[in-house]
Scaffold this active site. Structure first.
Site: not given
Length: 298
Positions: A51, A53, A67, A94-95, A128-129, A133
Site C-alpha cells: 500500500q 499510503r 459515519s 479501500g484500506e 486510487e490514493n 486527493a
C-alpha cells in the site's frame, strides 16, 4: 506495463472505471455483467503490504468510523483473493474504510472481488490514493514516481489520465530531491509544498527548513532566504560575472530532468560557448541508478 494495457484498463476514466461503476464496453458492444458485491468477515480481509499510503490520520479515521456507525460502508472495498491464504482476501482499494470499519466494530464488509496481478494491484492502489486527493505532497510525489518507474508512464500521460497539469506532477516529484528530514516535516504538515519547493535550491535545506518552522516564515520569505549563499551573495551567480538570471525554458527543463531522474539537475547555458549540466546525487544508490541510466542498463 504496455501501452496497450494502459489504454485497455482505461486509466484516464478514473476510479469509477477501475471499480466497475460505469459501462466500460465500447459503443455498440454488449457490456459485460457487473460482478456482484458480497459480504466478507472483516477478519478475513488483509491489507496490501505494498500500500503506497503510509499515514492514516487518526482524526480522519475517527470521522469516517463515526459515519460508518451511522450509515454503514456505502462503497464496497475492491479486493482480490489472497495470494497465500485460502478463504482470505487482500485489499486493492479501500484500506482506510477497512480500518475505520474495525473502529466502528463492524463484523462484515461489502467487497467486490476482482482478478488483479501483483503489478496491477499496486498500480490501482496508487491511482486510487492519488484520486482521493487527500495524500500529503510526499505520498503523492512517491505515487507518481512509482507509476513512472514501475509501469513506464510518462509525466504527460499521467497528467492527462489523472486530470493534473504536467507542471504539478513535475514540481511535486522534484520535492523527492530534498533530504529525509525535510520530507518528514513536509509529511507532518510543518512545511507546505510551497516551502519545500523553495528549499530545493537552498545550500542547506535542512537548516533553512528548521528556521522556517521555528520562525513561522511565509513561502515568499523562504524563497528570499533560499537565494542567499554564504558571504551575502545571491544564488545562481556565475564566476565570469555574466548575467545569471535563467530564462523560463531553462528552469522548466531543469525541473523536468530533475523530476524524471529524481535528482537535482542544474543547467548553466552559456549561449554559443555551450554550457554545463550538473546532476547531484544524494547517496550511492542514486549514483548507481544514474550510472545504469547513462549506460543504457535496466
Amino acid at each position: 506495463m504496455s501501452d496497450k494495457k494502459f489504454e485497455r484498463r482505461g486509466l484516464g476514466r478514473g476510479l469509477s472505471a477501475l471499480m466497475a461503476d460505469v459501462n466500460m464496453a465500447p459503443a455498440g458492444e454488449e457490456a459485460a455483467p457487473r460482478r456482484a458485491e458480497m459480504r466478507v468477515p472483516v477478519e478475513q480481509i488483509a491489507p496490501n503490504p505494498d500500500q503506497p499510503r503510509r499515514d492514516f490520520t487518526p482524526d480522519s479515521l475517527n470521522e469516517l468510523a463515526a459515519s460508518i456507525r451511522e450509515k454503514g460502508v456505502i462503497q464496497p472495498l475492491i479486493v482480490r483473493k489472497h495470494p497465500s491464504k485460502d478463504d482470505f482476501y487482500e485489499i486493492v482499494a479501500g484500506e482506510r474504510r477497512w480500518r475505520a470499519a474495525q473502529m466502528a466494530q463492524l463484523h462484515e464488509l461489502p467487497v467486490i472481488v476482482r482478478e488483479f496481478s501483483d503489478t496491477e494491484v499496486l498500480e490501482v492502489a496508487i491511482i486510487e490514493n492519488i484520486q482521493r486527493a487527500d495524500l500529503n505532497p510526499v505520498e503523492e510525489a512517491m505515487g507518481y514516481r512509482q507509476l513512472m518507474e514501475r509501469f513506464g508512464h510518462t509525466q504527460e500521460r499521467l497528467a492527462e489520465a489523472l486530470s493534473k497539469s504536467r507542471s504539478h506532477i513535475a514540481n511535486l516529484m522534484r520535492l523527492l530531491q530534498l533530504p529525509p528530514e525535510v520530507l518528514t516535516w513536509l509529511r507532518e504538515g510543518l512545511l507546505t509544498a510551497g516551502h519545500a519547493r523553495a528549499l530545493i535550491t537552498s545550500v542547506d535545506p535542512v537548516a533553512l527548513a528548521r528556521e522556517v518552522i521555528e520562525k513561522g516564515l511565509s513561502v515568499r520569505e523562504t524563497e528570499a532566504l533560499a537565494k542567499k549563499v554564504p558571504g551575502g551573495a545571491k544564488g545562481n551567480v556565475r564566476t565570469n560575472n555574466r548575467s545569471t538570471e535563467k530564462d523560463a525554458d531553462t528552469r522548466a527543463l531543469e525541473g523536468d530532468l530533475s523530476a524524471n531522474l529524481g535528482m537535482n539537475v542544474n543547467i548553466d547555458h552559456k549561449g554559443e560557448d555551450g554550457g554545463t549540466l550538473t546532476i547531484s546525487y544524494r547517496d550511492l544508490d542514486q549514483l548507481d541508478k544514474l550510472c545504469q541510466l547513462l549506460s543504457g542498463g535496466n
